[in-house]
Design an enzyme around this catalytic site. Structure first.
Site, mmCIF file in Angstrom:
data_model
loop_
_atom_site.group_PDB
_atom_site.id
_atom_site.type_symbol
_atom_site.label_atom_id
_atom_site.label_comp_id
_atom_site.label_asym_id
_atom_site.label_seq_id
_atom_site.Cartn_x
_atom_site.Cartn_y
_atom_site.Cartn_z
ATOM 1 N N ALA A 293 -7.288 8.232 -6.231
ATOM 2 C CA ALA A 293 -7.884 9.250 -7.002
ATOM 3 C C ALA A 293 -9.456 8.618 -6.909
ATOM 4 C CB ALA A 293 -7.461 8.627 -8.190
ATOM 5 N N SER B 5 -2.692 0.890 10.791
ATOM 6 C CA SER B 5 -2.778 2.082 9.458
ATOM 7 C C SER B 5 -1.999 3.827 10.042
ATOM 8 C CB SER B 5 -3.692 2.313 8.861
ATOM 9 O OG SER B 5 -4.562 1.857 8.336
ATOM 10 N N GLY C 91 -6.105 5.991 -9.907
ATOM 11 C CA GLY C 91 -6.654 4.649 -9.436
ATOM 12 C C GLY C 91 -7.036 4.518 -8.339
ATOM 13 N N THR D 293 0.873 -1.112 -0.318
ATOM 14 C CA THR D 293 -0.353 -0.132 -0.267
ATOM 15 C C THR D 293 0.627 0.720 0.426
ATOM 16 O OG1 THR D 293 -0.742 0.111 2.664
ATOM 17 C CG2 THR D 293 -1.630 -1.419 1.487
ATOM 18 N N CYS D 294 0.678 2.673 0.247
ATOM 19 C CA CYS D 294 1.063 3.160 0.030
ATOM 20 C C CYS D 294 1.614 3.593 1.204
ATOM 21 C CB CYS D 294 -0.161 4.466 -0.123
ATOM 22 S SG CYS D 294 -1.028 5.380 1.929
ATOM 23 N N GLU E 129 -8.720 3.451 9.583
ATOM 24 C CA GLU E 129 -9.752 3.657 8.476
ATOM 25 C C GLU E 129 -9.428 2.164 7.684
ATOM 26 O OE1 GLU E 129 -7.868 2.744 5.297
ATOM 27 O OE2 GLU E 129 -6.079 2.117 5.770
ATOM 28 N N SER E 130 -11.121 2.520 6.818
ATOM 29 C CA SER E 130 -11.244 1.340 6.702
ATOM 30 C C SER E 130 -10.418 0.595 5.606
ATOM 31 C CB SER E 130 -12.694 0.917 6.663
ATOM 32 O OG SER E 130 -13.434 1.961 5.871
ATOM 33 N N GLN E 131 -10.354 1.747 4.155
ATOM 34 C CA GLN E 131 -9.675 1.323 3.001
ATOM 35 C C GLN E 131 -8.407 -0.105 2.944
ATOM 36 O OE1 GLN E 131 -9.458 4.749 3.990
ATOM 37 N NE2 GLN E 131 -11.435 4.686 2.894
#
EC number: 1.2.1.70
Length: 427
Positions: free
Chosen positions: A190, A109, A187, A49-50, A114-116
């Site tokens: 975004a 996180s 993506g 992930t990021c 956060e749920s992403q």
């Protein structure tokens, strides 16, 4: 096989290091396949992930598995092992299980809660299944992690504020209601940025991407406007803030590009890409406020009470998962013991048939039933009790005792756990 995690995240390294090990989907696939094909590893999965790059594996030897995973991670990212090693963390067995559960619920996180990340864990599972790098053991772990994540969000308010990396970054810029925004990228990040902006009062959202068709598709989905990436300088001049989140390996928005477009007016820049999209020098431009992932790290999405409750859930679920694993670990021994008993009974019945050939069918059936019933009764309590005891810490030692007491061949026990015996590794 034992669980192993080798990873690097915003908790162990700063953004300058993280962007060197950032992986696009193709590189993450290459990493998972390379790890799976090493001698000490049976299964592998990669969460990229990021703010994290983590390898999950099942290994038969801790040190060999760790050495192989770290060497491949260095090779795939191009970061020398000596540079990488000081930032890596390693979790093994129950620690690996607990770590994944903490990741899935959002405790690990940048924006806590956060749920992403739950969607990213689900995607890791899907990719691993498609690549066939995930088998029985990692499938069980990742499936359980998804259930833990859903439970945490259902039973607590850890994500009640609906905060994400994007929303936290936009808040750091001072809000965006009534402002004209430009989103660079098309993506998942975004998409989240565009939806967050439009759902919370942005005047307009323009979407630019190297692949124009993807920009159009996103714009149509959220209600924005699509442009070619080449038109970004003009769009910057019209915008009041920009969110950049591409998968590019180099700078997308240069200092000169932003300076020429802003000309001293107030302008917000949110860079949530890794590697970074925006030249760091842009922060020196008069009127420009630049927010990066490093500025967002540690933001809380829920109350302390919610976070404490989620930690309790993680601890409870880790214990439950480990108890299930321990109980399952004795199953091959129990199966092998019963198989040995069946073979012994069959042998004795055949011997009896040779010595007493005059038994009629009724007598033979009664003798057979009696012998099998006696053996079943003798084995019932030990096998039931060993399953109960195995759920406790140290439980697998009871399976070892059972093997010793009944002189079970280890090869026979191991045969029960082979892919063929289980109907295939990915069944």
């Amino acid at each position: 096989m034992s669980y192993l995690v080798v990873g690097i995240s915003h908790r162990s390294a700063d953004i300058n290091v993280l962007e060197r090990v950032a992986l696009d989907p193709d590189a993450a696939t290459k990493l998972a396949l390379a790890v799976k094909n090493t001698p000490a590893v049976a299964e592998s999965a990669v969460i990229a992930t990021c703010n994290r790059t983590e390898v999950y594996a099942t290994v038969d030897r801790f040190h060999a598995g760790m050495d192989e995973v770290t060497a491949i991670l260095s090779d795939v990212t191009g970061v020398p092992l000596l540079d990488l090693a000081e930032h890596l963390y390693v979790h093994f067995e129950e620690g690996a299980v607990a770590h994944l559960f903490q990741v899935a619920v959002g405790l690990d996180s940048m924006v806590v809660g956060e749920s992403q990340i739950l969607g990213q864990v689900k995607e890791t599972l899907r990719v691993g299944q498609d690549l066939e790098t995930i088998g029985t053991d990692l499938n069980a772990l990742l499936q359980h992690a998804l259930r833990v994540g859903k439970r945490a969000h259902a039973e607590t308010g850890i994500d009640s504020a609906g905060r994400s990396v994007v929303s936290a970054g936009l808040e750091a810029l001072g809000g965006f209601e009534g402002r004209r925004a430009l989103v660079v990228g098309a993506g998942s990040m975004a998409s989240l940025a565009a939806q967050t902006l439009l759902n919370n009062g942005a005047q307009s959202v323009t979407i630019a991407n190297r692949n124009y068709d993807r920009a159009v598709a996103l714009a149509e989905r959220v209600g924005g406007t699509a442009i070619q990436l080449a038109n970004v300088p003009d769009a910057l001049a019209e915008a009041e803030l920009v969110v950049s989140c591409t998968g590019a390996r180099g700078v997308v928005l240069t200092e000169e590009m932003i300076r020429n477009a802003t000309d001293g007016r107030p302008f917000g820049v949110l860079d949530v890409a890794l590697p970074r999209d925006v030249a760091p020098e842009a922060a020196r431009i008069p009127g420009v406020t630049l927010v990066t992932l490093a500025d967002i790290a540690g933001t809380a999405g829920g109350s302390e009470a919610d976070i404490d409750e989620v930690r309790r859930i993680v601890s409870e679920e880790t214990g439950a998962f480990e108890a299930t694993r321990r109980a399952a670990s004795v199953a091959p021994t129990v199966v092998a013991l019963r198989a040995m008993a069946t073979e012994l009974v069959d042998s004795e019945l055949a011997r009896l048939e040779r010595r007493l050939p005059g038994l009629d069918d009724v007598q033979r059936e009664e003798v057979t039933r009696t012998i099998r019933r006696v053996v079943d009764k003798v084995l019932h309590n030990p096998t039931v009790r060993v399953k109960e005891l195995a759920a406790d810490p140290g439980g697998p030692t009871y399976a070892n005792a059972l093997r010793e007491l009944f002189a079970l061949d280890q090869a026979t026990v191991d045969a029960v756990t082979t892919p063929k015996a289980r109907g295939g590794e990915h069944a």
